[in-house]
Design a protein around this motif. Structure first.
Motif, short mmCIF file in Angstrom:
data_model
loop_
_atom_site.label_atom_id
_atom_site.label_comp_id
_atom_site.label_asym_id
_atom_site.label_seq_id
_atom_site.Cartn_x
_atom_site.Cartn_y
_atom_site.Cartn_z
N MET A 70 -11.89 4.46 -4.33
CA MET A 70 -11.15 4.45 -3.07
C MET A 70 -11.75 3.34 -2.23
O MET A 70 -12.96 3.17 -2.17
N GLU A 73 -8.31 -0.87 2.71
CA GLU A 73 -7.60 -2.15 2.70
C GLU A 73 -6.77 -2.20 3.96
O GLU A 73 -5.82 -1.44 4.11
N VAL A 76 -6.23 1.09 5.65
CA VAL A 76 -5.59 2.14 4.85
C VAL A 76 -6.47 2.42 3.63
O VAL A 76 -6.90 1.50 2.94
N ARG A 78 -6.93 3.23 0.02
CA ARG A 78 -6.12 3.16 -1.19
C ARG A 78 -7.02 3.37 -2.38
O ARG A 78 -8.21 3.09 -2.33
N ARG A 80 -7.74 2.29 -6.39
CA ARG A 80 -7.40 1.24 -7.35
C ARG A 80 -8.29 1.37 -8.57
O ARG A 80 -9.39 1.92 -8.51
N LYS A 149 2.08 9.95 -2.94
CA LYS A 149 3.21 9.28 -2.29
C LYS A 149 4.22 8.73 -3.30
O LYS A 149 5.39 8.81 -3.09
#
Ligand SMILES: [Cu+2]
Length: 160
Positions: A70, A73, A76, A78, A80, A149
């Motif tokens: 985590m 970015e 936020v 995010r 990856r 999401k």
């Protein structure tokens, strides 16, 4: 009998010269899913006996398994994919919600509390020799699990 086997294993690893690295895996668990959910996280604490790197994970429960981090970015959070996770000798590295985690994707079936998910962790030691470790991770049902999401379908509007 058991002690005899352990003793012979220790003797073997000494004669093979390179002390083999092992990784202690503790408190492994997988977050339970709801029926439509195709992905979830697996979490654990990893403590290697010598510097090592987690390079891949596989599971019969998931079509795709990735190692994620985590990161912020532009304000936020995010997640990856990362190519591997470095583990320092004797230092516990936590894989936990909101941090590093193993991402189980393309789940073959929903996972729920009471199940145990087999995971095969592949590590690389300092000499880039790979070794694997099997883990049985129990599923924990977490009602507070945030829906993912990308699982939301657009265009579902009510007509008045
Ligand atoms: Cu993830």
């Amino acid at each position: 009998m058991k002690q005899l086997i352990i003793a012979s294993l220790i003797g073997l690893s000494v004669t093979v010269w390179a002390q083999s690295t092992n990784v202690k895996v503790e408190d492994a668990w997988v977050r339970g899913t709801v029926a439509t959910q195709k992905a979830t996280g697996a979490f654990m604490r990893l403590t290697p006996s010598a510097n090592a790197r987690l390079v891949s994970v596989s599971s019969p429960a998931a079509g795709v398994v990735e190692i994620h981090e985590m990161a912020m970015e532009k304000d936020v959070m995010r997640m990856r994919q990362i190519p591997g996770l470095d583990l320092a000798a004797g230092q516990p590295t936590e894989l936990k919600p909101g941090g590093y985690h193993v991402m189980l994707m393309d789940l073959k079936a929903p996972v729920s509390a009471g199940q145990t998910i087999p995971l095969t962790l592949t590590f690389e030691d300092a000499a880039q020799q790979r070794f694997t470790q099997e883990v049985q991770a129990p599923v924990r049902a977490l009602g507070a699990a945030a829906p993912m999401k990308h699982d939301m379908k657009p265009g579902m509007h009510h007509k008045h």
